[in-house]
Design a protein around this motif. Structure first.
Motif, PDB file in Angstrom:
ATOM      1  N   ALA A   2      49.879  51.791  34.679  1.00 20.13           N
ATOM      2  CA  ALA A   2      48.742  50.954  35.045  1.00 20.13           C
ATOM      3  C   ALA A   2      48.226  51.319  36.432  1.00 20.13           C
ATOM      4  CB  ALA A   2      49.158  49.485  35.022  1.00 20.13           C
ATOM      5  N   GLN A   3      46.945  51.072  36.635  1.00 20.93           N
ATOM      6  CA  GLN A   3      46.312  51.212  37.940  1.00 20.93           C
ATOM      7  C   GLN A   3      45.532  49.936  38.214  1.00 20.93           C
ATOM      8  OE1 GLN A   3      43.954  54.703  38.527  1.00 20.93           O
ATOM      9  NE2 GLN A   3      45.420  56.024  37.466  1.00 20.93           N
ATOM     10  N   ILE A   4      45.404  49.611  39.482  1.00 22.20           N
ATOM     11  CA  ILE A   4      44.699  48.396  39.889  1.00 22.20           C
ATOM     12  C   ILE A   4      43.534  48.773  40.782  1.00 22.20           C
ATOM     13  CG2 ILE A   4      44.895  46.254  41.226  1.00 22.20           C
ATOM     14  CD1 ILE A   4      47.879  46.258  40.298  1.00 22.20           C
ATOM     15  N   ARG A   5      42.418  48.067  40.572  1.00 23.10           N
ATOM     16  CA  ARG A   5      41.274  48.196  41.476  1.00 23.10           C
ATOM     17  C   ARG A   5      40.906  46.805  41.945  1.00 23.10           C
ATOM     18  NH1 ARG A   5      35.518  47.873  41.464  1.00 23.10           N
ATOM     19  NH2 ARG A   5      35.537  47.248  39.292  1.00 23.10           N
ATOM     20  N   VAL A  19      52.279  49.084  41.700  1.00 23.15           N
ATOM     21  CA  VAL A  19      51.580  48.211  40.756  1.00 23.15           C
ATOM     22  C   VAL A  19      52.430  46.976  40.459  1.00 23.15           C
ATOM     23  CG1 VAL A  19      50.824  48.017  38.343  1.00 23.15           C
ATOM     24  CG2 VAL A  19      50.130  49.994  39.725  1.00 23.15           C
ATOM     25  N   LYS A  20      53.691  47.207  40.164  1.00 16.87           N
ATOM     26  CA  LYS A  20      54.591  46.095  39.841  1.00 16.87           C
ATOM     27  C   LYS A  20      54.698  45.122  41.017  1.00 16.87           C
ATOM     28  CE  LYS A  20      58.942  45.224  37.579  1.00 16.87           C
ATOM     29  NZ  LYS A  20      60.033  45.780  36.827  1.00 16.87           N
ATOM     30  N   ALA A  21      54.832  45.637  42.240  1.00 20.38           N
ATOM     31  CA  ALA A  21      54.950  44.781  43.423  1.00 20.38           C
ATOM     32  C   ALA A  21      53.673  43.965  43.632  1.00 20.38           C
ATOM     33  CB  ALA A  21      55.265  45.628  44.654  1.00 20.38           C
ATOM     34  N   ILE A 118      41.407  39.949  36.393  1.00 18.33           N
ATOM     35  CA  ILE A 118      42.174  38.757  36.761  1.00 18.33           C
ATOM     36  C   ILE A 118      41.711  38.268  38.128  1.00 18.33           C
ATOM     37  CG2 ILE A 118      44.493  37.855  37.215  1.00 18.33           C
ATOM     38  CD1 ILE A 118      45.563  40.248  35.515  1.00 18.33           C
ATOM     39  N   LYS A 119      41.676  36.956  38.307  1.00 24.09           N
ATOM     40  CA  LYS A 119      41.281  36.391  39.595  1.00 24.09           C
ATOM     41  C   LYS A 119      42.513  36.022  40.417  1.00 24.09           C
ATOM     42  CE  LYS A 119      38.267  33.125  41.909  1.00 24.09           C
ATOM     43  NZ  LYS A 119      37.301  32.020  41.739  1.00 24.09           N
ATOM     44  N   SER A 120      42.500  36.484  41.650  1.00 23.82           N
ATOM     45  CA  SER A 120      43.499  36.102  42.642  1.00 23.82           C
ATOM     46  C   SER A 120      42.821  35.150  43.623  1.00 23.82           C
ATOM     47  CB  SER A 120      43.990  37.351  43.391  1.00 23.82           C
ATOM     48  OG  SER A 120      44.611  36.994  44.602  1.00 23.82           O
ATOM     49  N   GLU A 121      43.484  34.075  43.978  1.00 18.13           N
ATOM     50  CA  GLU A 121      42.893  33.143  44.939  1.00 18.13           C
ATOM     51  C   GLU A 121      42.672  33.810  46.292  1.00 18.13           C
ATOM     52  OE1 GLU A 121      41.561  30.214  44.202  1.00 18.13           O
ATOM     53  OE2 GLU A 121      42.173  30.620  42.143  1.00 18.13           O
ATOM     54  N   GLU A 122      43.555  34.750  46.662  1.00 16.40           N
ATOM     55  CA  GLU A 122      43.457  35.410  47.960  1.00 16.40           C
ATOM     56  C   GLU A 122      42.469  36.581  47.953  1.00 16.40           C
ATOM     57  OE1 GLU A 122      46.765  35.516  46.370  1.00 16.40           O
ATOM     58  OE2 GLU A 122      46.900  33.421  46.965  1.00 16.40           O
ATOM     59  N   TYR A 125      38.612  38.905  42.303  1.00 16.18           N
ATOM     60  CA  TYR A 125      38.957  39.555  41.038  1.00 16.18           C
ATOM     61  C   TYR A 125      39.486  40.966  41.263  1.00 16.18           C
ATOM     62  CZ  TYR A 125      37.027  35.831  38.213  1.00 16.18           C
ATOM     63  OH  TYR A 125      36.821  34.620  37.598  1.00 16.18           O
ATOM     64  N   PHE A 126      40.442  41.338  40.405  1.00 10.37           N
ATOM     65  CA  PHE A 126      40.942  42.712  40.392  1.00 10.37           C
ATOM     66  C   PHE A 126      41.109  43.154  38.948  1.00 10.37           C
ATOM     67  CE2 PHE A 126      44.673  39.964  40.674  1.00 10.37           C
ATOM     68  CZ  PHE A 126      45.560  40.484  39.756  1.00 10.37           C
ATOM     69  N   ASP A 127      40.972  44.469  38.748  1.00 11.94           N
ATOM     70  CA  ASP A 127      41.083  45.074  37.421  1.00 11.94           C
ATOM     71  C   ASP A 127      42.464  45.697  37.281  1.00 11.94           C
ATOM     72  OD1 ASP A 127      38.368  44.514  37.382  1.00 11.94           O
ATOM     73  OD2 ASP A 127      37.742  46.598  37.574  1.00 11.94           O
ATOM     74  N   VAL A 128      43.095  45.483  36.148  1.00  8.37           N
ATOM     75  CA  VAL A 128      44.352  46.160  35.826  1.00  8.37           C
ATOM     76  C   VAL A 128      44.065  47.058  34.628  1.00  8.37           C
ATOM     77  CG1 VAL A 128      46.798  45.928  35.313  1.00  8.37           C
ATOM     78  CG2 VAL A 128      45.637  44.120  36.606  1.00  8.37           C
ATOM     79  N   GLU A 129      43.984  48.352  34.893  1.00  8.84           N
ATOM     80  CA  GLU A 129      43.692  49.346  33.859  1.00  8.84           C
ATOM     81  C   GLU A 129      45.008  49.741  33.197  1.00  8.84           C
ATOM     82  OE1 GLU A 129      41.788  52.374  36.159  1.00  8.84           O
ATOM     83  OE2 GLU A 129      40.152  51.032  36.743  1.00  8.84           O
ATOM     84  N   LEU A 130      45.089  49.530  31.891  1.00  8.66           N
ATOM     85  CA  LEU A 130      46.340  49.670  31.143  1.00  8.66           C
ATOM     86  C   LEU A 130      46.301  50.844  30.182  1.00  8.66           C
ATOM     87  CD1 LEU A 130      46.519  45.874  30.393  1.00  8.66           C
ATOM     88  CD2 LEU A 130      47.943  47.093  32.057  1.00  8.66           C
TER      89      LEU A 130
END
Length: 179
Positions: A2-5, A19-21, A118-122, A125-130
């Protein structure tokens, strides 16, 4: 893997441990399954019959049962989507609505690619590409949605706590902007 943006900054997070952290900090479960046992006959096949779906479930039975025991899942199934799926545009319009659930939403990607927004309160939104092997669970009551990536092909295992599956509660979130 996975990658996150992160949408607000366009920062990318790569590598399984990073990614996991990151996802753990967001309360999102992430793990990676060994895909070497995925049935070769189903490689690049995105229209599946019931027998093929059952074969996928039996192939990953140990992983599914382990996850179910740890997290309380009662039922599971396989979803396959591609441009060959009847009413795909209607389905994507429905999928691409920000919503929440009263239970977590989990996907184990076994073929193709998908993306959770996904929305993070801090962080917003961030994308998790799977990709195949990625397993992710979005916590209950978290604004999110799942959709296809540019290749528009996916096969995923879904797990549910409630026997009737989860119900989506649409959210009109002014913070969400389509990318």
């Amino acid at each position: 893997m996975a990658q996150i943006r992160i949408r607000n900054t366009n920062e990318r997070i790569e590598g399984e441990e990073q990614v996991k952290a990151f996802l753990e900090q967001q309360g999102v479960l992430y793990e990676h399954w060994d895909m070497s046992k995925y049935p070769a006959a189903l490689d690049e096949k995105f229209v599946l019959n019931d027998e093929e779906k059952a074969h996928i479930l039996s192939t990953f039975d140990a992983e599914i049962r382990d996850l179910a025991a740890r997290r309380g899942y009662e039922i599971w199934d396989v979803i396959s989507l591609s441009d060959a799926t009847p009413n795909i545009e209607e389905l994507l319009t429905k999928f691409e609505q920000v919503h929440t659930h009263t239970e977590d939403e989990i996907r184990a990607i076994v073929a193709g690619k998908g993306i959770f927004i996904i929305k993070s309160e801090e962080l917003g939104y961030f994308d998790v590409e799977l990709v195949p092997g990625d397993v992710i669970s979005v916590p209950e009551n978290t604004n999110h949605f799942f959709t296809l990536m540019d290749n528009r092909q996916i096969v995923a295992i879904r797990l549910f706590i409630e026997k009737d599956g989860w119900i989506a509660y649409n959210v009109n979130d002014p913070d969400f902007v389509k990318a």
